[in-house]
Write an enzyme that holds these catalytic residues in place. Structure first.
Site, PDB file in Angstrom:
ATOM      1  N   LEU A   1      -0.885  10.672   7.410  1.00 43.91           N
ATOM      2  CA  LEU A   1      -0.925   9.284   7.852  1.00 43.91           C
ATOM      3  C   LEU A   1      -1.678   8.482   6.791  1.00 43.91           C
ATOM      4  CD1 LEU A   1      -0.208  10.912  10.426  1.00 43.91           C
ATOM      5  CD2 LEU A   1      -1.469   9.197  11.734  1.00 43.91           C
ATOM      6  N   MET A   2      -0.958   7.628   6.074  1.00 37.80           N
ATOM      7  CA  MET A   2      -1.468   7.011   4.861  1.00 37.80           C
ATOM      8  C   MET A   2      -1.677   5.509   5.038  1.00 37.80           C
ATOM      9  SD  MET A   2      -2.269   7.216   1.609  1.00 37.80           S
ATOM     10  CE  MET A   2      -1.641   8.760   0.970  1.00 37.80           C
TER      11      MET A   2
ATOM     12  N   LYS B   1      -4.463   4.294  17.853  1.00 37.62           N
ATOM     13  CA  LYS B   1      -4.421   5.607  17.199  1.00 37.62           C
ATOM     14  C   LYS B   1      -3.534   6.585  17.976  1.00 37.62           C
ATOM     15  CE  LYS B   1      -7.219   4.971  13.654  1.00 37.62           C
ATOM     16  NZ  LYS B   1      -8.533   5.606  13.590  1.00 37.62           N
TER      17      LYS B   1
ATOM     18  N   GLY C   1      -7.243  10.829   7.499  1.00 31.17           N
ATOM     19  CA  GLY C   1      -8.464  10.718   6.695  1.00 31.17           C
ATOM     20  C   GLY C   1      -9.688  10.418   7.530  1.00 31.17           C
TER      21      GLY C   1
ATOM     22  N   GLN D   1     -13.580   6.976  15.828  1.00 32.46           N
ATOM     23  CA  GLN D   1     -13.690   8.309  15.245  1.00 32.46           C
ATOM     24  C   GLN D   1     -14.903   9.092  15.744  1.00 32.46           C
ATOM     25  OE1 GLN D   1     -13.262   7.972  10.940  1.00 32.46           O
ATOM     26  NE2 GLN D   1     -11.485   6.637  11.164  1.00 32.46           N
TER      27      GLN D   1
ATOM     28  N   CYS E   1       5.500  -4.817 -17.501  1.00 32.79           N
ATOM     29  CA  CYS E   1       5.290  -3.380 -17.375  1.00 32.79           C
ATOM     30  C   CYS E   1       6.400  -2.689 -18.144  1.00 32.79           C
ATOM     31  CB  CYS E   1       5.262  -2.922 -15.913  1.00 32.79           C
ATOM     32  SG  CYS E   1       6.854  -3.042 -15.071  1.00 32.79           S
TER      33      CYS E   1
END
Length: 483
Positions: free
Chosen positions: A185-186, A267, A289, A298, A457
């Site tokens: 999960l990013m 969550k 994370g 958390q 770029c």
């Protein structure tokens, strides 16, 4: 160039079948990565090492090979060596003098020898004979076995002599694709990128799942850091990037859920969605994370309530890590710059968020939630392989491009600082600013609005993406420079 790749120590203590499996996978991974630099590279598996031979002579390509080898999971260390047929002791001494005489000049040195195979001499005898010969024929300051300034290192393997020019530390861990695949999960911040890296380093192949809470800039930033992690540490394998539209889920939570329970329920919704997606792609576990009590959702109590919505293993590699340690590792692996400039979008902000959620209370709140909205978000999830992210993103984006820079215009080089340093952009009489792509969205607002800016770029993809985003934000003074 020749390299001797030493396995990560834990690989060497595995059973013979497992060790062979890991060694073969590591060989495949090394070959897949290095062939992008040298298509003719030779990578051969041996029982206790992998041999890599490349005929490239350009210093830039040689440096790229070394950098890539340092970032491949499963490599404990690797030695850059010069190989000779094994001769007698006199021949070994001559070869050592040829390679090390200048290095030990006026320095304290020692000789280290490792030997494999049957020979009429021992490793200690080689060290003594070569050391004595170098003292006699060269100009060292002296010998020290404990604190040498220079180590003369050689390995003798059967009838081959390897003189070690330099030793490099590898990434360690197990080879990618030798273990399971997981869904990370990013969010793109410090925590999730470090958690993903730790999975890669342990040999677990990560796929990325991003929950878009409403910010296009955030999605673009997360795609960029996911691409960076893949390209640097996991490019031997194909990795997925899944984007889940979560704006309506957030909206439903904001209108139907008690303020104090919003963070925990958000969550839980993410874990529900991630679980379905992981099962769809036959992935074994979820990775987050999260660290104990870093934020209100958390706490151990809350994490326990959050976990109850999934029957999959949820891996939290940072669970007992301190924030400063996480940031330090992000700096080390190269994701800190992304995290510092990652656009943020707060999904829910509770005035008094609970730190001791109760399952029955949370479930009562969720009775007011329309779960068809969550199902719809999962159904609308889009995925692309990470190696194709930039091309896919830029495919339908049209931005004005120019091939020449006019007087008064400013070129902004948005490449990664390492890339810009290796291949600097030089334009006579033209002002060039260096603002990495991960910082351009934040820093562009500080520039002089009366000037015209051209983003640059190498491939034109990143510059096009960011120019398009800046234009959509109302900046009319931006174009793309494609020489």
């Amino acid at each position: 160039m020749k390299f001797i790749i030493k396995y990560f120590a834990e690989i060497t203590i595995k059973s013979t079948p497992v060790r062979k499996q890991f060694a073969n996978q590591l060989t495949k991974n090394i070959r897949a990565v290095l062939k992008k630099i040298d298509p003719a590279v030779s990578v051969v598996t041996q029982w206790d090492h992998v041999e890599v031979n490349s005929a490239v002579t350009e210093p830039v390509l040689q440096a790229q090979i070394i950098e890539r080898l340092q970032c491949i999971p499963g490599v404990g260390q690797f030695l850059q060596v010069v190989e000779y047929p094994l001769g007698d002791m006199s021949d070994i001494l001559n070869k050592c003098k040829q390679h090390f005489a200048k290095q030990i000049d006026d320095k304290v040195f020692c000789v280290r020898c490792k030997r494999t195979g049957k020979h009429p001499f021992s490793s200690v005898e080689v060290e003594r004979e070569i050391g004595a010969g170098l003292i006699r024929d060269c100009s060292p300051k002296g010998v020290s076995l404990h604190k040498p300034e220079v180590e003369v290192r050689l390995e003798i393997r059967d009838q081959h002599l390897y003189l070690i020019e330099r030793a490099y530390k590898g990434l360690g861990g197990y080879p990618l694709a030798s273990l399971d695949q997981v869904l990370v999960l990013m969010s793109g911040g410090y925590d999730s990128t470090v958690a993903a890296y730790q999975m890669i380093r342990r040999g677990l192949l990560p796929h990325f799942c991003f929950f878009n809470l409403g910010g296009r800039a955030h999605e673009l930033g997360v795609m960029e850091v996911a691409h960076f992690l893949w390209e640097k540490y996991a490019s031997s394998q194909r990795v997925m990037f899944i984007s889940v539209p979560f704006e309506q889920v957030v909206g439903e939570i904001l209108t139907q859920v008690d303020n104090s329970q919003m963070g925990v329920i958000l969550k839980r919704m993410m874990l529900r969605a991630a679980t379905q997606l992981a099962k769809r792609f036959e992935l074994t576990s979820l990775v987050t994370g999260e660290a104990i009590s870093q934020v209100s959702s958390q706490t151990l109590t809350n994490l326990n309530v959050i976990n109850q919505v999934t029957d999959m293993l949820v891996i939290r590699p940072l669970i007992a890590s301190h924030k400063e340690d996480i940031i330090a590792q992000a700096e080390q692996i190269g994701t800190a710059g992304y995290a510092r400039h990652m656009p943020e979008y707060c999904g829910v902000i509770s005035v008094n968020p609970t730190t001791r959620a109760k399952a029955d209370r949370v479930e009562r709140e969720e009775e007011n939630f329309d779960f068809s909205i969550l199902d719809n978000a999962i159904a609308q999830a889009k995925w692309v392989t990470v190696d194709q992210i930039m091309e896919e993103l830029g495919k339908d984006i049209h931005v004005e491009q120019v091939s020449e820079v006019l007087a008064g215009q400013v070129v902004i080089d948005i490449r990664h600082p390492d890339q810009a340093e290796d291949h600097p952009l030089v334009l006579e009489g033209i002002e060039i600013k260096q603002i990495p792509f991960y910082a351009i969205n934040q820093q562009f607002n500080k520039l002089d609005e009366s000037r015209q800016y051209l983003l640059y770029c190498d491939k034109g993809v990143m510059s096009r993406l960011h120019a398009h985003h800046l234009l959509s934000e109302g900046h009319v003074n931006v174009r793309v420079y494609r020489p």
